[in-house]
Write a protein that holds these residues in place. Structure first.
Motif, mmCIF file in Angstrom:
data_model
loop_
_atom_site.group_PDB
_atom_site.id
_atom_site.type_symbol
_atom_site.label_atom_id
_atom_site.label_comp_id
_atom_site.label_asym_id
_atom_site.label_seq_id
_atom_site.Cartn_x
_atom_site.Cartn_y
_atom_site.Cartn_z
ATOM 1 N N LEU A 73 0.823 -1.207 0.000
ATOM 2 C CA LEU A 73 0.000 0.000 0.000
ATOM 3 C C LEU A 73 0.860 1.261 0.000
ATOM 4 O O LEU A 73 0.576 2.221 -0.720
ATOM 5 C CB LEU A 73 -0.957 -0.011 1.195
ATOM 6 N N LYS A 74 1.908 1.253 0.794
ATOM 7 C CA LYS A 74 2.800 2.423 0.835
ATOM 8 C C LYS A 74 3.538 2.596 -0.489
ATOM 9 O O LYS A 74 3.675 3.714 -0.988
ATOM 10 C CB LYS A 74 3.798 2.277 1.980
ATOM 11 N N ASP A 113 -16.544 2.127 7.581
ATOM 12 C CA ASP A 113 -15.961 3.343 7.001
ATOM 13 C C ASP A 113 -15.758 3.189 5.498
ATOM 14 O O ASP A 113 -16.076 4.091 4.725
ATOM 15 C CB ASP A 113 -14.619 3.673 7.670
ATOM 16 N N TYR A 114 -15.226 2.060 5.087
ATOM 17 C CA TYR A 114 -14.992 1.809 3.663
ATOM 18 C C TYR A 114 -16.312 1.824 2.897
ATOM 19 O O TYR A 114 -16.422 2.453 1.840
ATOM 20 C CB TYR A 114 -14.277 0.468 3.483
ATOM 21 N N MET A 135 -12.199 5.536 -5.224
ATOM 22 C CA MET A 135 -11.320 6.533 -4.618
ATOM 23 C C MET A 135 -9.954 6.506 -5.297
ATOM 24 O O MET A 135 -9.481 5.437 -5.671
ATOM 25 C CB MET A 135 -11.124 6.199 -3.136
ATOM 26 N N PRO A 136 -9.321 7.670 -5.403
ATOM 27 C CA PRO A 136 -7.931 7.664 -5.877
ATOM 28 C C PRO A 136 -7.077 6.827 -4.916
ATOM 29 O O PRO A 136 -7.357 6.767 -3.710
ATOM 30 C CB PRO A 136 -7.529 9.138 -5.817
ATOM 31 N N ASN A 137 -6.037 6.188 -5.448
ATOM 32 C CA ASN A 137 -5.197 5.303 -4.631
ATOM 33 C C ASN A 137 -4.709 5.967 -3.348
ATOM 34 O O ASN A 137 -4.744 5.361 -2.278
ATOM 35 C CB ASN A 137 -3.996 4.810 -5.434
ATOM 36 N N VAL A 158 -8.807 -4.616 0.072
ATOM 37 C CA VAL A 158 -7.577 -4.148 -0.587
ATOM 38 C C VAL A 158 -7.452 -4.758 -1.979
ATOM 39 O O VAL A 158 -7.168 -4.057 -2.951
ATOM 40 C CB VAL A 158 -6.332 -4.456 0.273
ATOM 41 N N VAL A 159 -7.669 -6.031 -2.105
ATOM 42 C CA VAL A 159 -7.528 -6.704 -3.394
ATOM 43 C C VAL A 159 -8.503 -6.110 -4.412
ATOM 44 O O VAL A 159 -8.117 -5.826 -5.559
ATOM 45 C CB VAL A 159 -7.713 -8.231 -3.257
ATOM 46 N N ILE A 160 -9.744 -5.890 -4.012
ATOM 47 C CA ILE A 160 -10.737 -5.303 -4.920
ATOM 48 C C ILE A 160 -10.298 -3.916 -5.374
ATOM 49 O O ILE A 160 -10.423 -3.573 -6.547
ATOM 50 C CB ILE A 160 -12.127 -5.211 -4.228
ATOM 51 N N GLU A 161 -9.767 -3.129 -4.470
ATOM 52 C CA GLU A 161 -9.381 -1.755 -4.818
ATOM 53 C C GLU A 161 -8.251 -1.701 -5.841
ATOM 54 O O GLU A 161 -8.105 -0.701 -6.529
ATOM 55 C CB GLU A 161 -8.987 -0.962 -3.571
ATOM 56 N N PHE A 162 -7.463 -2.755 -5.954
ATOM 57 C CA PHE A 162 -6.344 -2.730 -6.884
ATOM 58 C C PHE A 162 -6.504 -3.721 -8.038
ATOM 59 O O PHE A 162 -5.546 -4.116 -8.674
ATOM 60 C CB PHE A 162 -5.020 -2.925 -6.143
#
Length: 187
Positions: A69-70, A145-146, A156-158, A181-185
């Motif tokens: 993520l970082k 929250d998500y 959302m932007p990364n 996390v996997v879905i977002e990327f």
């Protein structure tokens, strides 16, 4: 001796009741998403974690997720190939299972200046992925929250996603935190 036994027995009951509750939430999520889509998502998580092992071999699973993520928002990062994690088989299943359409609304838009069409992704706010999250959102503040952010703002932007999720202190042994996390990327 009796107090010690009672404490141990109480801890065992508490552990199993928490485990049952988690399994109940997983079951509810998977039932809403559907069997084939759940299998596709599980393959995606498998590929993602296999890639994490490859690029961060000396880190624990938790630390590898955090480092990924970082790194993905690090402006100095130039090796973008390391972030590609889906095998051809998994990518095909992501599409063929219908999971991609449940997560994203995909539109082909014509851009006059470029005289070309571009594929644009939007969040599918009424798809099975969002409905599955809705079913279980109340048991975990990170999921809540998500869900709210995705419901209101869509994709959302990364940088915003990463800062938000890391601020929420995710547990990457958690079934749901991994999948978010996997879905977002995955596009």
């Amino acid at each position: 001796m009796k107090i010690k036994f009672t404490c141990i027995f109480s801890l065992i009951i508490l552990f199993f009741s928490c485990h049952e509750q988690t399994n109940e939430h997983i079951q509810k999520f998977e039932n809403t998403l559907g069997e084939r889509k759940t299998e596709a998502l599980n393959l995606m998580v498998f590929d993602f974690e296999k890639n994490l092992e490859k690029i961060y071999p000396n880190l624990t699973l938790q630390k590898a997720y955090e480092q990924y993520l970082k790194d993905i928002i690090d402006p100095k990062e130039s090796n973008w190939d390391k972030f590609r994690f889906l095998s051809d088989k998994t990518l095909a299943e992501f599409k063929n299972s219908g999971l991609k359409k449940e997560i994203y609304n995909i539109e082909l838009e014509y851009v006059e200046e470029k005289k070309d069409s571009l594929t644009t992704y939007y969040s599918n706010g009424i798809g099975k992925y969002m409905r599955a999250l809705y079913e279980i959102k109340d048991h975990d503040t990170l999921i809540m929250d998500y869900f709210k952010r995705r419901e209101i703002g869509g994709l959302m932007p990364n940088k915003i996603f990463v800062k938000g999720i890391l601020h929420s202190k995710p547990d990457f042994h958690n079934y749901f935190h991994k999948r978010i996390v996997v879905i977002e990327f995955t596009y």
